[in-house]
Design an enzyme around this catalytic site. Structure first.
Site, PDB file in Angstrom:
ATOM      1  N   VAL A 111       4.636  -5.430  -4.637  1.00  0.00           N
ATOM      2  CA  VAL A 111       5.818  -5.367  -3.761  1.00  0.00           C
ATOM      3  C   VAL A 111       5.973  -6.745  -3.111  1.00  0.00           C
ATOM      4  O   VAL A 111       4.994  -7.348  -2.648  1.00  0.00           O
ATOM      5  CB  VAL A 111       5.642  -4.279  -2.673  1.00  0.00           C
ATOM      6  CG1 VAL A 111       6.854  -4.246  -1.751  1.00  0.00           C
ATOM      7  CG2 VAL A 111       5.441  -2.908  -3.329  1.00  0.00           C
ATOM      8  N   HIS A 113       0.835  -1.207   0.000  1.00  0.00           N
ATOM      9  CA  HIS A 113       0.000   0.000   0.000  1.00  0.00           C
ATOM     10  C   HIS A 113       0.866   1.253   0.000  1.00  0.00           C
ATOM     11  O   HIS A 113       0.519   2.269  -0.593  1.00  0.00           O
ATOM     12  CB  HIS A 113      -0.905   0.012   1.233  1.00  0.00           C
ATOM     13  CG  HIS A 113      -1.873  -1.128   1.305  1.00  0.00           C
ATOM     14  ND1 HIS A 113      -1.670  -2.221   2.112  1.00  0.00           N
ATOM     15  CD2 HIS A 113      -3.049  -1.349   0.655  1.00  0.00           C
ATOM     16  CE1 HIS A 113      -2.676  -3.052   1.977  1.00  0.00           C
ATOM     17  NE2 HIS A 113      -3.525  -2.562   1.095  1.00  0.00           N
ATOM     18  N   LEU A 125       3.482  -9.201  -0.909  1.00  0.00           N
ATOM     19  CA  LEU A 125       2.930  -8.677   0.341  1.00  0.00           C
ATOM     20  C   LEU A 125       1.406  -8.657   0.257  1.00  0.00           C
ATOM     21  O   LEU A 125       0.835  -8.309  -0.770  1.00  0.00           O
ATOM     22  CB  LEU A 125       3.462  -7.273   0.614  1.00  0.00           C
ATOM     23  CG  LEU A 125       4.970  -7.139   0.790  1.00  0.00           C
ATOM     24  CD1 LEU A 125       5.315  -5.778   1.382  1.00  0.00           C
ATOM     25  CD2 LEU A 125       5.556  -8.239   1.665  1.00  0.00           C
TER      26      LEU A 125
END
Ligand code: PAF
Length: 316
Positions: A207, A58, A215
């Site tokens: 990521v 995020h 993630l």
């Protein structure tokens, strides 16, 4: 863990608002403060929709928005419409304080964190966005109604975050989504196209932890042993991306066998698809050397957790 990216502009205390009226008021004020910015019809607005429990994935969305847009608003809302299972909804982590700290560090201006009554006054909406055939396959097949719920809340957020509405606005309005949820990106892009939302959808690359695991807010529910087992998913995708880069036949059965060799992992699907339509590739992946571009997608249950991942394939 990945290294912490540097903030791209000086941070100031983030504001958290909980109502739609406050969201409009504060976004209007922030855009007003930047009235002189932007050569393209005024200050640009970036929206980062999230369900909270934020991690470095995020953070990458927030960083991308802050780097590009004059005013950045993030939403934190665990949307009941997109959960099929009440238990899954109940146990979804709620970590607003930590989320706001991460967003503040990234330089986000405003957080909109409504509760369900504020987002859906009078109960769940009767009229919803139907996400269509693209939403019926892959994730949609195991989570019926999920993407209708996503599209309904995302279209509300698109409206709510823009004070004064879409009419007459010429400055860019962008919304940032993680490429890890590739089907969500494809469905939201399709919604924007089909329903004429004047919003540019930006997909931000996945990521990964150093060991390759994508993630996800759900990773926290994996035991150490399950987390280790889950690495087989990114290994299988890397096998395919390596073959694609080398213009070799993809032989996806090998990747599938690799996943199936891990007893703690229950494979749902693994396939090679067109990134836009998510249809399986038309050419036979077994014999033909790979050319062009595609997307390898995978979903599996690891212990109690359903994980998804994907990797772009491109011939070098
Ligand atoms: O990706 C998510 O976190 C959610 O699906 C979204 C886009 C915030 C809609 O609730």
């Amino acid at each position: 863990m990945p290294t912490q990216p540097m903030p791209t502009r000086p941070t100031r205390p983030i504001q958290i608002v909980h109502t739609r009226a406050e969201l409009r008021e504060h976004t209007a004020r922030l855009l007003g403060e930047k009235a002189g910015a932007g050569s393209d019809g005024g200050p640009s607005l970036g929206l980062v929709p999230t369900m909270g429990a934020l991690h470095e994935g995020h953070r990458a969305l927030a960083d991308a928005a802050v780097a590009r847009d004059d005013v950045v608003v993030a939403s934190v809302f665990v949307n009941p419409l997109q959960f099929g299972d009440q238990t899954d909804l109940d146990r979804y982590p709620r970590t607003l304080e930590a989320d706001a700290a991460l967003l503040e560090e990234a330089g986000v201006d405003l957080v909109f964190a409504p509760d369900a009554d504020e987002m859906y006054p009078g109960g769940q909406p009767e009229v919803r966005v139907t996400a269509g055939p693209l939403a019926g396959k892959w994730e949609g097949a195991s989570r019926p109604g999920h993407f209708d719920g996503v599209c309904t809340v995302v279209s509300k957020l698109f409206h709510l975050a823009l004070p004064g509405g879409f009419d007459g606005r010429r400055a860019p309005y962008r919304a940032y989504f993680g490429q890890k949820d590739a089907q969500q990106v494809a469905v939201v892009r399709r919604m924007v196209r089909d329903l004429d939302f004047p919003v540019e959808v930006v997909a931000v690359p996945t990521v990964r932890a150093e060991d390759g695991l994508a993630l996800s807010s759900r990773n926290r529910f994996l035991s150490d042993e399950e987390r280790e087992a889950a690495l087989v998913l990114s290994r299988a995708l890397r096998l395919l991306s390596g073959r694609a880069a080398a213009r070799e036949p993809l032989l996806p059965d090998d990747a599938e066998a690799l996943v199936r060799s891990q007893p703690l992992v229950e494979l749902d699907y693994l396939d090679v698809v067109d990134p836009e339509t998510l249809e399986p590739l038309a050419f036979p992946c077994r014999e033909t050397p790979f050319a062009g571009e595609a997307l390898a997608i995978v979903a599996a249950k690891v212990g109690p957790v359903r994980l998804i991942d994907n990797m772009p394939l491109a011939a070098q």
